[in-house]
Each structure stands twice: as structure tokens, then as C-alpha cells.
Design a protein around this motif. Sequence first.
Motif, PDB file in Angstrom:
ATOM      1  N   TYR A 478      65.228 -93.953 -40.240  1.00 52.54           N
ATOM      2  CA  TYR A 478      66.301 -94.340 -39.326  1.00 52.54           C
ATOM      3  C   TYR A 478      67.443 -94.846 -40.189  1.00 52.54           C
ATOM      4  CZ  TYR A 478      68.212 -95.282 -34.738  1.00 52.54           C
ATOM      5  OH  TYR A 478      68.989 -95.222 -33.603  1.00 52.54           O
ATOM      6  N   GLN A 479      68.667 -94.848 -39.643  1.00 54.38           N
ATOM      7  CA  GLN A 479      69.731 -95.529 -40.351  1.00 54.38           C
ATOM      8  C   GLN A 479      70.203 -94.756 -41.589  1.00 54.38           C
ATOM      9  OE1 GLN A 479      70.919 -98.281 -38.912  1.00 54.38           O
ATOM     10  NE2 GLN A 479      72.465 -98.204 -40.499  1.00 54.38           N
ATOM     11  N   LYS A 480      69.698 -93.500 -41.725  1.00 55.97           N
ATOM     12  CA  LYS A 480      70.004 -92.757 -42.944  1.00 55.97           C
ATOM     13  C   LYS A 480      71.219 -91.874 -42.711  1.00 55.97           C
ATOM     14  CE  LYS A 480      68.512 -90.994 -47.036  1.00 55.97           C
ATOM     15  NZ  LYS A 480      69.526 -91.693 -47.778  1.00 55.97           N
ATOM     16  N   THR A 481      72.405 -92.500 -42.707  1.00 54.46           N
ATOM     17  CA  THR A 481      73.634 -91.714 -42.599  1.00 54.46           C
ATOM     18  C   THR A 481      74.134 -91.437 -44.011  1.00 54.46           C
ATOM     19  OG1 THR A 481      74.827 -93.785 -42.381  1.00 54.46           O
ATOM     20  CG2 THR A 481      74.370 -92.599 -40.363  1.00 54.46           C
ATOM     21  N   ASP A 482      74.919 -90.375 -44.171  1.00 58.58           N
ATOM     22  CA  ASP A 482      75.422 -90.019 -45.490  1.00 58.58           C
ATOM     23  C   ASP A 482      76.831 -89.459 -45.347  1.00 58.58           C
ATOM     24  OD1 ASP A 482      74.150 -89.326 -48.447  1.00 58.58           O
ATOM     25  OD2 ASP A 482      75.792 -87.979 -47.891  1.00 58.58           O
ATOM     26  N   VAL A 483      77.651 -89.732 -46.350  1.00 60.28           N
ATOM     27  CA  VAL A 483      79.065 -89.320 -46.260  1.00 60.28           C
ATOM     28  C   VAL A 483      79.229 -87.805 -46.140  1.00 60.28           C
ATOM     29  CG1 VAL A 483      79.914 -91.347 -47.477  1.00 60.28           C
ATOM     30  CG2 VAL A 483      79.382 -89.283 -48.775  1.00 60.28           C
ATOM     31  N   ALA A 484      78.227 -87.040 -46.577  1.00 63.91           N
ATOM     32  CA  ALA A 484      78.352 -85.583 -46.535  1.00 63.91           C
ATOM     33  C   ALA A 484      77.857 -84.986 -45.217  1.00 63.91           C
ATOM     34  CB  ALA A 484      77.584 -84.971 -47.706  1.00 63.91           C
ATOM     35  N   ALA A 485      77.236 -85.813 -44.372  1.00 65.37           N
ATOM     36  CA  ALA A 485      76.659 -85.302 -43.117  1.00 65.37           C
ATOM     37  C   ALA A 485      77.517 -85.733 -41.930  1.00 65.37           C
ATOM     38  CB  ALA A 485      75.235 -85.831 -42.957  1.00 65.37           C
ATOM     39  N   PRO A 486      77.845 -84.777 -41.016  1.00 67.72           N
ATOM     40  CA  PRO A 486      78.697 -85.141 -39.876  1.00 67.72           C
ATOM     41  C   PRO A 486      78.030 -86.179 -38.985  1.00 67.72           C
ATOM     42  CG  PRO A 486      77.806 -82.927 -39.596  1.00 67.72           C
ATOM     43  CD  PRO A 486      77.442 -83.364 -40.985  1.00 67.72           C
ATOM     44  N   PHE A 487      78.852 -87.095 -38.455  1.00 69.21           N
ATOM     45  CA  PHE A 487      78.356 -88.202 -37.656  1.00 69.21           C
ATOM     46  C   PHE A 487      79.233 -88.384 -36.438  1.00 69.21           C
ATOM     47  CE2 PHE A 487      78.498 -92.577 -36.336  1.00 69.21           C
ATOM     48  CZ  PHE A 487      77.173 -92.961 -36.330  1.00 69.21           C
ATOM     49  N   GLY A 488      78.627 -88.453 -35.255  1.00 70.13           N
ATOM     50  CA  GLY A 488      79.410 -88.686 -34.046  1.00 70.13           C
ATOM     51  C   GLY A 488      78.579 -88.379 -32.818  1.00 70.13           C
ATOM     52  N   GLY A 489      79.045 -88.852 -31.660  1.00 67.15           N
ATOM     53  CA  GLY A 489      78.185 -88.855 -30.488  1.00 67.15           C
ATOM     54  C   GLY A 489      78.333 -87.687 -29.539  1.00 67.15           C
ATOM     55  N   PHE A 490      77.405 -87.671 -28.564  1.00 65.64           N
ATOM     56  CA  PHE A 490      77.453 -86.785 -27.406  1.00 65.64           C
ATOM     57  C   PHE A 490      77.779 -87.658 -26.185  1.00 65.64           C
ATOM     58  CE2 PHE A 490      73.934 -83.614 -29.033  1.00 65.64           C
ATOM     59  CZ  PHE A 490      74.742 -83.255 -30.087  1.00 65.64           C
ATOM     60  N   LYS A 491      78.023 -86.998 -25.088  1.00 69.58           N
ATOM     61  CA  LYS A 491      78.264 -87.658 -23.792  1.00 69.58           C
ATOM     62  C   LYS A 491      79.285 -88.813 -23.938  1.00 69.58           C
ATOM     63  CE  LYS A 491      73.668 -88.001 -22.844  1.00 69.58           C
ATOM     64  NZ  LYS A 491      72.464 -88.327 -22.035  1.00 69.58           N
ATOM     65  N   GLN A 492      79.001 -89.994 -23.331  1.00 71.10           N
ATOM     66  CA  GLN A 492      80.011 -91.061 -23.372  1.00 71.10           C
ATOM     67  C   GLN A 492      79.996 -91.842 -24.687  1.00 71.10           C
ATOM     68  OE1 GLN A 492      81.071 -93.284 -19.895  1.00 71.10           O
ATOM     69  NE2 GLN A 492      80.042 -91.839 -18.538  1.00 71.10           N
ATOM     70  N   SER A 493      79.271 -91.342 -25.680  1.00 68.79           N
ATOM     71  CA  SER A 493      79.418 -91.900 -27.028  1.00 68.79           C
ATOM     72  C   SER A 493      80.601 -91.253 -27.747  1.00 68.79           C
ATOM     73  CB  SER A 493      78.127 -91.714 -27.835  1.00 68.79           C
ATOM     74  OG  SER A 493      77.114 -92.560 -27.332  1.00 68.79           O
ATOM     75  N   GLY A 494      81.281 -90.340 -27.047  1.00 66.77           N
ATOM     76  CA  GLY A 494      82.530 -89.809 -27.578  1.00 66.77           C
ATOM     77  C   GLY A 494      82.413 -88.422 -28.165  1.00 66.77           C
ATOM     78  N   PHE A 495      83.466 -88.026 -28.892  1.00 68.97           N
ATOM     79  CA  PHE A 495      83.496 -86.691 -29.495  1.00 68.97           C
ATOM     80  C   PHE A 495      84.374 -86.710 -30.736  1.00 68.97           C
ATOM     81  CE2 PHE A 495      86.618 -87.047 -26.104  1.00 68.97           C
ATOM     82  CZ  PHE A 495      87.802 -86.752 -26.771  1.00 68.97           C
ATOM     83  N   GLY A 496      84.132 -85.732 -31.591  1.00 72.13           N
ATOM     84  CA  GLY A 496      84.859 -85.663 -32.865  1.00 72.13           C
ATOM     85  C   GLY A 496      84.014 -86.354 -33.918  1.00 72.13           C
TER      86      GLY A 496
END
Length: 517
Positions: A478-496
Amino acid sequence: GENIDIVIRNLRGEGGISVTYDPIVLNVNNMELKFPHDQFIDGKFVGSSDGRTFKTINPATEKPICELPLATVADVDRAVRAAKKAFERGEWRQMSARERGKRLYKLAELMEEHKEELATLESLDAGAVYTLALKTHVGMSIDVWRYFAGWCDKIQGKTIPISNARPNKNLCLTLREPIGVVGLITPWNYPLMMLSWKMAACLAAGNTVVHKPAQVTPLTALKFAELSVLAGIPPGVINIVTGSGSLVGNRLTAHPDVRKIGFTGSTEIGATVMESCAKSNIKKVSLELGGKSPLIIFADADLEKAVKQACGAVFFNKGENCIAAGRVFIAKSIHDDFVKKLVEEAKQYQIGDPLDRSTAHGPQNHLAHLNKLVEYVEKAVAGGAKVEVGGKRLEREGLYFPPTILSNIDDENFAASEESFGPIMCVSSFDDDDIEDVLRRANDTEFGLAAGVFTRDSSKSLRVAEALHAGTVFVNTYQKTDVAAPFGGFKQSGFGKDMGEEALNEYLVTKTITIEY
Ligand code: TAP
């Protein structure tokens, strides 16, 4: 105070570039910390047009750190004018993409060189645990600037086979161009990192920017602005205005010369931002909004790892984390034992002064937020939740709220669907054999930022990952985000998306050119 010249030598020890500002000087965290406390417009540190100020507070002591200008609409307009001039007529626009990349890379190097100061500021202003701030708040920010510095000269269009205008031929090609003046509005949980996720992609694409940091955490943005001068980013390319969302943020979203807004914050404000972008001048907009991310623990998981990771998934950065696992589903057959282990783990978190190297859990960001957490627990308990550990503000100096575990969260409990944005784990159980039902419950939310699953059955993990409606799904981590991997939500967590190649699209427009020959 009085303005003084701060001369900082570059990496090779050469001097020369100087930034002029009225510094706050603090002896703290075994260093002399020097930082600006004015807004940054057109390459200069300046006060507000009407001279009004506000204070920013240290959440570990609840005492003010310093005063800053309370930006006005006139200040925003001035910053937008500077950004527009820099975009249309400045050195930035004429510079080659490779040279732009060099400057952004230099900015990353300067951030690295000054990372202890940046992390100390994040600690003082946001209550970030210093050791975590070095690695994450500041460390990941540096990574993201390096990553996008490398993209500058790799932004390319295409040549496209279209039908010819016989007897002549046609050549069709696309150019990927910057949009113009971009407004960025960010929240208080990772002040420098939220700035960096957006601004690095935005500048790599060749835009200019007016940024409004959250009013409760403006300091790292201003230290960053100082470093940007030393990196050779021309005046007007980066502008930072320090003021309230309702006035300054709102003016940015409504400004006729701003062509794009990148926003991170709550879903509620995100909706008003989108509306204002639409009504003013059909601005392009990207929204990274709230989350209530489900985490599903199956009985066949590596339970020791799952306990540690589940706690990390909720308590990381005192729960002030957009992808925090807002709801943890635990298989019935392991539920009671697992909750016991979670409680033991939660009690291990060393709570205290964020600058102390042994601290794992610092103060909440600001008082209004802490009060909301206290209310959140009360309301959840009224709805039938059981407090397994924590749940109350600590009686000591500072805004401390301990890692908290609430079990017995029914689907009807408000805590099953509402984000706390704090260190509050909301536990529900599910029938071991009914995967469909736990998936239905996990997806029964208007949010869709992240999700996670722990199981040793790889086929099950893939089926679950596919079925979860979320922009990011973690399997056995969990929590493993990386600058090279796209990050962003679906539904009311937004877009882009932020980060990764996809983030560039948010800050570019495509021009199609058709040539007959
Ligand atoms: P918000 O209240 O939405 O504030 C976010 C930013 O918007 C702040 O800079 C705020 O300014 C500004 N703002 C407020 N009203 C505005 C308006 N009318 N027009 C334009 N700007 C306005 O969120 P927050 O409480 O700071 O942050 C917590 C929320 O952010 C949570 O819901 C969390 O999930 C979300 N978040 C999401 C992510 C991602 S990546 N999805 C990351 C971090 C946080 P002031 O507050 O300074 O007045």
C-alpha cells in the motif's frame, strides 16, 4: 524587517546569483534556518497590496511561526499579468526545451542541497515528522522535478497519414504546445509535494504558473521560490500568492487570462472550482479530490505483513493522506485476531515532537482539522462503532491525536462513507466466501482514488484489482506511489493525472497542422 541580500553559492561553489528578501531566521533542528515570508511575484518577494498579513502556526506548539502577506485580488491579478508576460514575451518561451530541462534539473539539485531546511520547514509548518519529510514530502518532490526535467525535450507530436488533396499531397502533423498561464491550488497535507506534483509537469510543458498554497502551510512554497531564482527560472514563470481560497483561489479560477487550473483538495471545493472554470472562460481543469479508499484483507494473506501495511495505509503522515485506506474490510475468520494485532501495532507509534528523530506520529496539521477528527469519532460511535484504541485528543501541548481504530463500522454508519483525513482506521468484517459482496461494498462509494487487497492467491488478487473502481490499486502493498506512475482518481475523486507521462497531457494542448504540397 529589512530586506537583505541572500547570496547562495551554486553546486560548484560559484557565487553570484542573489535573491533579495526579508528573511525569518530561526535556530532550530540543529541548523540556522533562513526563509522568506513574503509572496513571490514576478521574481520578487513582495507584501500584499493593502499591507494586511496573517500568521502561520506551528502545530507542535500552537505558537505562530511568522506573519505573511494576506493576498488580495489585486495581488492575484498582478501575478497573472507577470505570468502572462513571461509566457508571451519572456526568455522562458524562447528557450529551447533542452535548456528548460537543464534549469528544472538544477532546481532539483538545489532542492536536494537544501533538503534539510525544506524538511525542517515542513515539520514546523505542517507538523510533518522530520524523518518522513526528508524521504517523502521533500524526497519525492525532488524526484518529481528530476523526472519531469527529463521530459522537457521528449514532448513530441506525430505525423499522421490523412487523405491527399489529389493531385497534390497533404502532410499532417501535430504539435504539443503549452497552454499558457496555469493556476495551481493545493492543500496542506503535503505542501511541497503537492506543489511539485503539479508544477513540475506544468513547467516541463512550457507553461508559466501562479500557485496558491494552502493558507495554513505556505512556507515551503516560498523557500522553493527562492531556490527557483537560484536555478535560473526567469521572473514571472513561477509566482506564489499567499492567501485564502475563497478570495485568492476563487480569483484564480475565475481569471480571464488563466487558461488551466490544477486543483488538489476536497470534492466540495473541487466542484466550485470546476464551475468557476466553466463560467469564466472554459478553462481546462484537473481535479485531485477526496478519497475513502477500501482495503480488503483476505484470510489467506501474509497476516504479519498485512497488519503492518494496513496500519501504514491509514496512519502514514498522521492520516493526512489522500490515499489513506479509509475503510478496512477484514475476513470474518481472522477478524478478531487481526484487530488485536492492529491495536498492538497502533500502540507502537511513537507520538511526539515531529523534529525528534524517534517520533513516528506528529501533531495534526491545524486546530480546525483536529477538532473535526474528535467529532468524527464521536459521530461514528453514536452510529454503533467501537473504539479499539485512541479516539481522543491527547492532553499535552500541541495538536496531537493518536492512531485510532474503530471496529464494527456498519455500512450505514457515516464513517463507512465519509473521509476523516486523519489517523482513524474504520474496520468492517466480511464473509470469507463472498468475494462479490465485499467488492460490492468496497465499490459502494462516490470516491475512487485508491484501493488495496492482501491475499496470497494471485488469481484472486487480479480479479479483485480489476473489479475495484479506483485510479490506483495496490496488491500486497500500500502507499507505493512513484513519480513515474500516473496517479489520480475515478468518480468524485476527480480526473486528470499527476505524475508519469500522463501528467504532461494535463498541461499541453495539441495543434494539428495540415500542409498541402
Ligand atoms: P480544500 O478545503 O478543498 O482546500 C484545498 C485548496 O483549495 C486550499 O488551498 C484552499 O485554500 C483552496 N480553496 C478553498 N476554497 C476555494 C475556492 N472557493 N476556490 C478556489 N480555491 C479554494 O481541501 P483541504 O481541506 O485543504 O484538503 C483536504 C482535502 O484534500 C481532502 O478531501 C483530501 O482528500 C484532498 N486531497 C486530495 C489529494 C489527491 S491527490 N486526490 C491529495 C491531498 C489532499 P485555503 O484552505 O488556503 O483557504
